[in-house]
Design a protein around this motif. Structure first.
Motif, mmCIF file in Angstrom:
data_model
loop_
_atom_site.group_PDB
_atom_site.id
_atom_site.type_symbol
_atom_site.label_atom_id
_atom_site.label_comp_id
_atom_site.label_asym_id
_atom_site.label_seq_id
_atom_site.Cartn_x
_atom_site.Cartn_y
_atom_site.Cartn_z
ATOM 1 N N PRO A 59 0.823 -1.209 0.000
ATOM 2 C CA PRO A 59 0.000 0.000 0.000
ATOM 3 C C PRO A 59 0.857 1.260 0.000
ATOM 4 O O PRO A 59 2.007 1.243 0.460
ATOM 5 N N PRO A 60 0.333 2.383 -0.490
ATOM 6 C CA PRO A 60 1.091 3.639 -0.490
ATOM 7 C C PRO A 60 1.438 4.085 0.927
ATOM 8 O O PRO A 60 0.763 3.722 1.893
ATOM 9 N N ARG A 61 2.478 4.889 1.041
ATOM 10 C CA ARG A 61 2.903 5.375 2.346
ATOM 11 C C ARG A 61 1.801 6.176 3.021
ATOM 12 O O ARG A 61 1.611 6.094 4.242
ATOM 13 N N SER A 62 1.052 6.946 2.240
ATOM 14 C CA SER A 62 -0.016 7.771 2.809
ATOM 15 C C SER A 62 -1.074 6.912 3.489
ATOM 16 O O SER A 62 -1.656 7.310 4.502
ATOM 17 N N VAL A 63 -1.334 5.727 2.938
ATOM 18 C CA VAL A 63 -2.320 4.825 3.542
ATOM 19 C C VAL A 63 -1.808 4.307 4.878
ATOM 20 O O VAL A 63 -2.547 4.269 5.878
ATOM 21 N N LYS A 64 -0.532 3.921 4.929
ATOM 22 C CA LYS A 64 0.031 3.405 6.172
ATOM 23 C C LYS A 64 0.066 4.488 7.252
ATOM 24 O O LYS A 64 -0.169 4.210 8.431
ATOM 25 N N VAL A 65 0.352 5.716 6.837
ATOM 26 C CA VAL A 65 0.339 6.829 7.795
ATOM 27 C C VAL A 65 -1.065 7.038 8.339
ATOM 28 O O VAL A 65 -1.270 7.241 9.548
ATOM 29 N N MET A 66 -2.067 6.992 7.458
ATOM 30 C CA MET A 66 -3.443 7.209 7.905
ATOM 31 C C MET A 66 -3.871 6.139 8.908
ATOM 32 O O MET A 66 -4.524 6.451 9.911
ATOM 33 N N TYR A 67 -3.518 4.905 8.656
ATOM 34 C CA TYR A 67 -3.870 3.833 9.589
ATOM 35 C C TYR A 67 -3.199 4.060 10.943
ATOM 36 O O TYR A 67 -3.808 3.856 11.989
ATOM 37 N N ALA A 68 -1.924 4.468 10.928
ATOM 38 C CA ALA A 68 -1.215 4.727 12.184
ATOM 39 C C ALA A 68 -1.840 5.906 12.917
ATOM 40 O O ALA A 68 -2.016 5.872 14.142
#
Length: 547
Positions: free
Chosen positions: A201-210
């Motif tokens: 997944p894109p980095r932005s998605v991982k940031v949003m989940y965190a």
């Protein structure tokens, strides 16, 4: 060169070659959220592992699974251990194989181990600006910076996925979560993330989940990091629990694909144009095949039909796998349209008796009960509660499907459709996906009229006829505007025939039912296991039911 015992215990200091050697090294070690001091008599990695297993009661047969990490979450092995331990007194983090490391927050500062009241104060997200500064030794407060969109996303996932409610309940009671619950949380979120965005997944998605995790669970925020969520995902270093879990998923996917030199995609399942080995009693000549097909068109004797369909299987199988001829299979072999049992016969030629019998044997004895049990973890709705009630009863119900079909539809709710990507239609609900699996028609209604109203050819689905959904008299398999009569009159038997029709006619699964049918294929029929692409959810559900 052989070292004497003194040299082995502690190499001379670089600054003072004559320094007195250390006989015992005092280290801090953390495992499973518990931190202990440990005396190490020998500076060897083997001795360290032995002492760790004794200190934390780790079984001897799991000693080889122990992984050691330093404060930067970098793995420490036997080659560098003696050098690292000279400068680093711990705490060393211990984890077992297949478990992602997670460095305890308490190591960030000596003052991080505080009273319960201090912890509650430290993790408050929205403290009033005029409140006095916290006492010395407590953790700094963070201004209110909540990503409400991310919070809503995480909350939605946890309230709709099995196991999410337990995470939220534990946090509500304790204002914290245990290591095992944290792993469960990460597994739930990364499973949803990979189903929606793929395994990278894109980095932005991982940031949003965190961001969503610490927004929904503010006491889990790290007040010493820049944003408070880096322990779940740090976009600068690419580390954190989410990143580690994704790497595990990617590694397992790579292992299933085989060595890196292999570039063949996973093509297990029906509809890929691959022929399957089978043994024929005798290979017919072209002239004999033409005579058999001609006889099939005119004979009404069922025994003759079954015999000629069996001897023409090789010709028909090649025809199904030929893109230019597959659409003509029902015109060349029209007996599928009026003779029940021919799908079952072809499937048995392809896979044999043992595979053909698996669903009818395993669904009633193992999987139905497992599906009903797992469905209790889903977020309840009126439709879902009706399905669960019907699935658990042994008598005919007034509304809804019978017990077996209700349980089958519950499986679809446990394995809802995945998103189809940006260029395809968005993700549909499990309730809507049911219409891709089965449609009800009252007795006396024209089947042909139903077929005429289909706007375009579709993947195979069941057409059930009866006075009510719970009392079905006959099933048909609707495919390419044709209705093939099912030999079975039960819900389980009809679904068995529907699944087999995909292989007999070489058609792929409906995108709305791909997870559902893939689970049946690999977990119950055991076809193309390891060769078929599966979502983490399929593997997770299988692990719960077959252990």
């Amino acid at each position: 060169m052989t070292l004497n015992p003194t040299e082995k215990n502690s190499p001379p200091s670089l600054h003072n070659p004559l320094a007195r050697p250390i006989v015992k090294k005092l280290l801090r070690v953390s495992f499973g959220g518990v931190q202990k001091y440990m005396k190490l008599p020998e500076l060897t990695f083997c001795d360290f592992l032995r002492e760790v297993s004794l200190k934390f009661n780790i079984a001897e047969d799991r000693r080889l699974d122990i992984k050691v990490y330093d404060q930067s979450n970098t793995e420490v092995d036997s080659e560098v251990f003696e050098e690292i331990v000279q400068e680093f007194h711990g705490p060393f983090l211990i984890s077992l194989a297949n478990e992602a490391p997670g460095y305890p927050q308490s190591t960030s500062s000596p003052c991080s181990i505080a009273s319960e009241d201090t912890v509650i104060l430290n993790f408050s997200l929205c403290d009033p600006a005029e409140e006095p500064v916290a006492a010395e030794g407590s953790q700094p407060k963070r201004p209110c910076r909540i990503n409400y969109e991310a919070k809503a996303l995480i909350e939605k996932i946890l309230t709709t996925k099995p196991g999410g409610d337990r995470v939220m309940e534990e946090y509500a009671k304790t204002k914290s979560i245990t290591d095992s619950t944290r792993r469960q949380l990460i597994n739930i979120l990364t499973a949803e993330m990979t189903e929606t965005h793929g395994t990278s997944p894109p980095r932005s998605v991982k940031v949003m989940y965190a961001q969503g995790i610490v927004a929904l669970f503010p006491y889990l925020e790290d007040p010493y990091s820049q944003n408070g969520y880096e322990h779940y995902y740090d976009p600068e270093s690419g580390s954190g629990y989410i990143a580690w879990r994704l790497k595990t998923i990617q590694r397992k996917a790579a292992e299933e694909r085989g060595p890196a030199v292999s570039t063949s995609p996973k093509v297990g399942g029906p509809g890929h144009g691959r022929t399957r080995p089978f043994t024929a009693d005798r290979v017919l000549t072209d002239e004999e095949v033409e005579c058999a097909i001609a006889l099939l068109r005119h004979t009404a004797d069922e025994e003759t039909i079954r015999e000629k369909m069996k001897v023409t299987f090789a010709y028909r199988h090649a025809m199904v796998n030929d893109e230019n001829k597959s659409a003509e299979v029902f015109s060349v072999f029209p007996r599928f349209l009026d003779t029940p049992g021919l799908i079952e016969q072809d499937f048995r030629v392809m896979f044999g008796e043992q595979t053909a019998n698996k669903f009818m044997e395993r669904w009633p004895t193992t999987f139905k009960a497992g599906v009903i049990k797992e469905s209790h973890g889903l977020v309840p709705s009126t439709d879902l509660l009706d399905l669960m009630r019907n699935a658990e009863t042994s008598t005919e119900v007034e509304k809804g499907w019978d017990s077996d079909m209700s349980a089958i539809i519950l499986l679809l709710h446990l394995l809802p459709p995945s998103a189809q990507g940006r260029k395809r239609p968005g993700k549909i609900s499990a309730s809507n996906a049911v219409y891709h699996l089965i449609k009800f028609q009252k007795t006396g209604t024209s089947v042909q009229q139903h077929l005429d109203n289909i706007p375009q050819s579709s993947q195979p689905y069941l057409l059930a006829q009866g006075p009510t959904k719970s009392s079905i008299h006959s099933f048909f398999i609707a495919i390419d505007k044709h209705a093939l009569p099912c030999q079975a009159t039960s819900s389980v038997g009809a679904l068995d025939e529907l699944f087999k029709a995909h292989y007999v006619f070489g058609t792929s699964y409906s995108p709305a039912l791909n997870n559902f049918f893939t689970f049946l294929q690999t977990s119950i029929y055991n076809i193309d296991v390891g060769k078929t692409k599966e979502t983490p959810r399929i593997a997770e559900l299988r692990a719960r039911m077959v252990r």
